[in-house]
Design a protein around this motif. Structure first.
Motif, mmCIF file in Angstrom:
data_model
loop_
_atom_site.group_PDB
_atom_site.id
_atom_site.type_symbol
_atom_site.label_atom_id
_atom_site.label_comp_id
_atom_site.label_asym_id
_atom_site.label_seq_id
_atom_site.Cartn_x
_atom_site.Cartn_y
_atom_site.Cartn_z
ATOM 1 N N VAL A 415 0.871 -1.179 0.000
ATOM 2 C CA VAL A 415 0.000 0.000 0.000
ATOM 3 C C VAL A 415 0.902 1.222 0.000
ATOM 4 N N GLU A 416 0.710 2.076 -0.981
ATOM 5 C CA GLU A 416 1.575 3.256 -1.107
ATOM 6 C C GLU A 416 0.785 4.348 -1.810
ATOM 7 N N GLY A 417 0.947 5.565 -1.353
ATOM 8 C CA GLY A 417 0.362 6.710 -2.049
ATOM 9 C C GLY A 417 1.371 7.285 -3.021
ATOM 10 N N PHE A 418 1.966 8.409 -2.632
ATOM 11 C CA PHE A 418 3.045 8.990 -3.424
ATOM 12 C C PHE A 418 4.368 8.583 -2.784
ATOM 13 N N PRO A 419 5.211 7.813 -3.469
ATOM 14 C CA PRO A 419 6.432 7.252 -2.851
ATOM 15 C C PRO A 419 7.541 8.288 -2.736
ATOM 16 N N LEU A 420 7.591 8.975 -1.610
ATOM 17 C CA LEU A 420 8.611 10.005 -1.415
ATOM 18 C C LEU A 420 10.020 9.425 -1.420
ATOM 19 N N SER A 421 10.183 8.229 -0.846
ATOM 20 C CA SER A 421 11.522 7.642 -0.801
ATOM 21 C C SER A 421 12.059 7.365 -2.201
ATOM 22 N N LEU A 422 11.199 7.007 -3.147
ATOM 23 C CA LEU A 422 11.650 6.787 -4.511
ATOM 24 C C LEU A 422 12.119 8.094 -5.150
ATOM 25 N N VAL A 423 11.401 9.180 -4.896
ATOM 26 C CA VAL A 423 11.814 10.474 -5.446
ATOM 27 C C VAL A 423 13.167 10.882 -4.869
ATOM 28 N N GLU A 424 13.379 10.660 -3.575
ATOM 29 C CA GLU A 424 14.676 10.980 -2.971
ATOM 30 C C GLU A 424 15.782 10.137 -3.577
ATOM 31 N N ALA A 425 15.502 8.853 -3.809
ATOM 32 C CA ALA A 425 16.504 8.002 -4.461
ATOM 33 C C ALA A 425 16.793 8.468 -5.881
ATOM 34 N N MET A 426 15.777 8.948 -6.583
ATOM 35 C CA MET A 426 15.980 9.472 -7.935
ATOM 36 C C MET A 426 16.829 10.738 -7.911
ATOM 37 N N PHE A 427 16.613 11.614 -6.930
ATOM 38 C CA PHE A 427 17.468 12.788 -6.790
ATOM 39 C C PHE A 427 18.932 12.380 -6.589
ATOM 40 N N CYS A 428 19.145 11.259 -5.917
ATOM 41 C CA CYS A 428 20.502 10.777 -5.656
ATOM 42 C C CYS A 428 21.090 10.010 -6.832
ATOM 43 N N ASP A 436 4.594 -2.537 -7.848
ATOM 44 C CA ASP A 436 3.593 -1.784 -8.608
ATOM 45 C C ASP A 436 2.397 -1.496 -7.704
ATOM 46 N N THR A 437 2.452 -0.377 -6.996
ATOM 47 C CA THR A 437 1.365 0.012 -6.109
ATOM 48 C C THR A 437 1.318 1.528 -6.032
ATOM 49 N N GLY A 438 0.129 2.073 -5.854
ATOM 50 C CA GLY A 438 -0.013 3.515 -5.732
ATOM 51 C C GLY A 438 0.460 4.231 -6.978
ATOM 52 N N ALA A 439 1.243 5.306 -6.769
ATOM 53 C CA ALA A 439 1.746 6.126 -7.876
ATOM 54 C C ALA A 439 3.175 5.769 -8.260
ATOM 55 N N VAL A 440 3.605 4.543 -7.966
ATOM 56 C CA VAL A 440 4.995 4.152 -8.217
ATOM 57 C C VAL A 440 5.324 4.232 -9.704
ATOM 58 N N VAL A 441 4.503 3.630 -10.554
ATOM 59 C CA VAL A 441 4.800 3.601 -11.993
ATOM 60 C C VAL A 441 4.823 5.019 -12.552
ATOM 61 N N LEU A 449 13.022 -0.488 -12.243
ATOM 62 C CA LEU A 449 12.358 -1.767 -12.428
ATOM 63 C C LEU A 449 11.168 -1.861 -11.486
ATOM 64 N N VAL A 450 10.045 -2.366 -11.997
ATOM 65 C CA VAL A 450 8.809 -2.496 -11.227
ATOM 66 C C VAL A 450 8.345 -3.937 -11.293
ATOM 67 N N VAL A 451 7.994 -4.508 -10.129
ATOM 68 C CA VAL A 451 7.556 -5.900 -10.036
ATOM 69 C C VAL A 451 6.216 -5.934 -9.308
ATOM 70 N N PRO A 452 5.465 -7.026 -9.410
ATOM 71 C CA PRO A 452 4.193 -7.127 -8.676
ATOM 72 C C PRO A 452 4.425 -7.169 -7.173
ATOM 73 N N PRO A 453 3.494 -6.642 -6.374
ATOM 74 C CA PRO A 453 3.635 -6.736 -4.909
ATOM 75 C C PRO A 453 3.434 -8.167 -4.430
ATOM 76 N N ARG A 454 3.970 -8.442 -3.229
ATOM 77 C CA ARG A 454 3.885 -9.760 -2.585
ATOM 78 C C ARG A 454 4.454 -10.867 -3.492
ATOM 79 N N ASN A 455 5.547 -10.568 -4.157
ATOM 80 C CA ASN A 455 6.199 -11.555 -5.024
ATOM 81 C C ASN A 455 7.700 -11.513 -4.753
ATOM 82 N N PRO A 456 8.175 -12.205 -3.703
ATOM 83 C CA PRO A 456 9.608 -12.143 -3.352
ATOM 84 C C PRO A 456 10.526 -12.628 -4.463
ATOM 85 N N ARG A 457 10.109 -13.641 -5.230
ATOM 86 C CA ARG A 457 10.985 -14.145 -6.287
ATOM 87 C C ARG A 457 11.213 -13.074 -7.368
ATOM 88 N N ALA A 458 10.147 -12.397 -7.813
ATOM 89 C CA ALA A 458 10.307 -11.350 -8.817
ATOM 90 C C ALA A 458 11.139 -10.188 -8.270
#
Length: 606
Positions: A415-428, A436-441, A449-458
């Motif tokens: 469950v995710e809304g707007f992923p702030l941590s991803l934006v910070e990682a992109m700045f870096c 693939d949840t919320g506004a990640v894509v 890279l984006v994978v389905p949630p609850r899929n440890p192998r992917a």
């Protein structure tokens, strides 16, 4: 212009969710005046005080939503005594409309939206004239009206099972949610003096904006970076089923009314926009404005000063069940089998509440079970490849250091809304692997890279593909940084709202009393080109004296002179043609009638 900024549980307090972007917005728009109307959520929040505010914040008014109901203002021209018989009859009628709309099944039921609006504004008008509603909303009469609405034909199946304890519980929740109706914020000395109301979220924060538009005609702008309706759905999980259904009905009707009355709604991403459209928001009123984040503190890491350990995965965020760290730990077990040198660093903010602390203990126990301490020899100390670190500690003093420690940043949320941590990682400039949840894509946009949630192998396969391909990591990281600098900076956010403020004001008249004075400033009285410096703005011809009022500086430029000369030339030609026509008519009138006939026959023969 004067902006009435409406907040709920955040700015201008030192704690809260919206305090950072609201503070950047207010400081970035220093040419506007701001009046802040804030709702607080806890005693601790109020005790910690307010942040230091800039000088163009004229006033701050606060109201608690956490305290017990109090006797609010007594209304206009009335003492603080209780409601009389007539007021109670009015309350029963308005609350009946509201309760019926809450219990009606479906959002598209004919008349339900009108009934909710009639009841809501009727209660607001009653509170404005005769005082607060706290006691009446918790009274026996309100509970009986609610009970009758739950058992009426057409009521939702879930609310039909409600009993007296459920009605009492929901009455308490409804009294807190409707507490803004009883505030004295809707006069000419408060929100009525604002040119624009800007609600920083839906729900209770937007209620004062609805009433300011209803009573004072102030246009309303609503910004939602996290959908309030979705947050209420998630927060009501522990309530009884009938109470949860009633709460959902109220929040759904309130969201629809806010979206219908707002001049413009600015979601923070497409995920929030889809929620708003499902709640009835008009697509023509929706305009996506991404949240602005400060990129300066990540500049050194983003420009390549810190390459990071090429075998380290980094996760940054708040440790809670929605982040699904259990799946991440199982995925890292797969990564560890393929790459024995891989490490996982989990950097979190300090845990808040018993649930978060319990989940953190569970994750620590799982990590110890999956990865026993490994030692290089019989006399060496074992080391675990998974480390739990707190932000601000010696291992990760700040966010830039946390992201600089690894080569790949991972997000495993369900469950995710707007992923702030991803934006910070992109700045870096870091390559990312996320679910693939919320506004990640929408945020990643092909730079990770984006994978389905609850899929440890992917999740494990995606992490290994980046760990084993440094060129691809660098390419994705550079693209991610460029995308973040283009879309998610503070500058673009401030520029967007500056344009929106001017656009809304250009379509809405200024209703302030001072606007009617002759000496009051007029919005948009001078065009934008009047403020552009340059030689072209200098006058090139003598100006005609103006006795009607001051002439703007742009009226003496070369374009104005050319237009004036062209008009003067056309006016001279028109004057000459009129004189010639008049002379011909006069000469014809002086001729004998027989001469006129000869002239006419000669003209016909020719």
């Amino acid at each position: 212009m004067r902006i009435g900024l409406l907040t709920d549980g955040g700015y201008p307090y030192t704690t809260g969710e919206s305090r950072l972007w609201c503070d950047r917005l207010v400081r970035g728009l220093a040419r506007h005046e701001f009046d802040i109307f804030a709702l607080s959520r806890s005693r601790e929040q109020e005790e910690r005080g307010l942040i230091e505010l800039p000088p163009h914040v004229r006033r701050v008014r606060t109201a608690p939503l956490w305290a017990a109901p109090e006797h609010h203002h007594a209304g206009r021209g009335r003492t603080a005594r209780g409601y009389g018989r007539r007021e109670r009859r009015e309350f029963a009628a308005h609350f009946g409309h509201l309760a019926t709309a809450l219990c009606t099944e479906g959002t598209d039921t004919p008349g339900a939206a009108d009934g909710f609006a009639e009841g809501l504004y009727g209660l607001a008008g009653l509170a404005r004239e005769h005082g607060g509603l706290g006691g009446e909303l918790r009274s026996e009469a309100a509970v009986r009206i609610l009970e009758a609405a739950c058992r009426a034909p057409g009521a939702n199946r879930a609310v039909r099972a409600a009993r007296v304890p459920d009605h009492l519980a929901f009455a308490g929740l409804l009294e807190r949610a409707l507490r803004p109706l009883s505030l004295d914020w809707y006069g000419d000395d408060a929100l009525g003096a604002a040119d624009l109301s800007h609600a920083t979220s839906g729900g209770s924060a937007a209620l004062p904006g609805l009433l300011a538009k209803r009573f004072c005609g102030v246009p309303l702008l609503v910004t939602e970076y996290g959908v309030q309706l979705r947050a209420q759905y998630l927060a009501s999980g522990r309530l009884a089923s009938p109470v949860r259904a009633l709460q959902a009905g109220f929040q759904r009707r309130l969201a629809a009314e806010v979206y219908a009355r707002a001049e413009l709604v600015t979601p923070g991403n497409t995920h929030a926009r889809r929620w708003q459209e499902r709640c009835g928001a008009d697509r023509a009123k929706l305009r996506t404005v991404y949240p602005g984040m400060s990129a300066d503190r990540f500049h050194a890491v983003g420009e390549g000063a810190y390459g990071g350990d090429p075998h380290t995965l980094v996760w940054v965020g708040r440790i809670e069940p929605a982040k699904d760290l259990v799946a991440l730990l199982h995925a890292f077990a797969e990564v560890r089998r393929a790459d024995p040198e891989a490490r996982l660093r989990l950097v979190s903010v300090p845990a808040e509440g018993g649930e978060d602390a319990g989940y953190l203990a569970h994750c620590r126990a799982l990590a110890a079970q999956l990865f026993p301490d490994e030692a290089a020899g019989a006399h060496a100390v074992g080391d675990n490849p998974v480390s739990f670190e707190e932000l601000g500690g010696p291992e990760a003093p700040d966010l830039a250091d946390a992201y600089a420690a690894g080569a790949v940043v991972v997000l495993s949320s369900v469950v995710e809304g707007f992923p702030l941590s991803l934006v910070e990682a992109m700045f870096c400039g870091r390559a990312t692997v996320s679910t693939d949840t919320g506004a990640v894509v929408e945020v990643i946009g092909g730079t990770g890279l984006v994978v389905p949630p609850r899929n440890p192998r992917a999740l494990a396969d995606a992490c290994l593909s980046l760990l084993h391909d440094p060129e691809r990591r660098a390419r994705l990281g550079a693209a991610a940084r460029a995308r973040a600098l283009e879309l998610f900076t503070v500058e673009q956010n401030i520029a967007a709202f500056r344009g929106i403020y001017l656009e809304l004001m250009s379509h809405n008249p200024v209703h302030r009393e001072s606007a009617g004075r002759a000496d009051a400033p007029r919005p948009f009285a001078h065009p934008a080109e009047a403020h552009v410096p340059g030689r072209w703005a200098a006058p090139t011809a003598a100006r005609v004296p103006n006795t009607t009022g001051p002439t703007p500086s742009w009226a003496g430029g070369p374009l104005a002179v050319l237009m004036r000369e062209r008009l003067d030339r056309r006016e001279r030609l028109d004057r000459r043609e009129r004189l010639d026509r008049r002379e011909r008519l006069d000469r014809r009138d002086r001729l004998d009638p027989r001469d006129r006939l000869d002239i006419a026959e000669e003209g016909a023969g020719a």
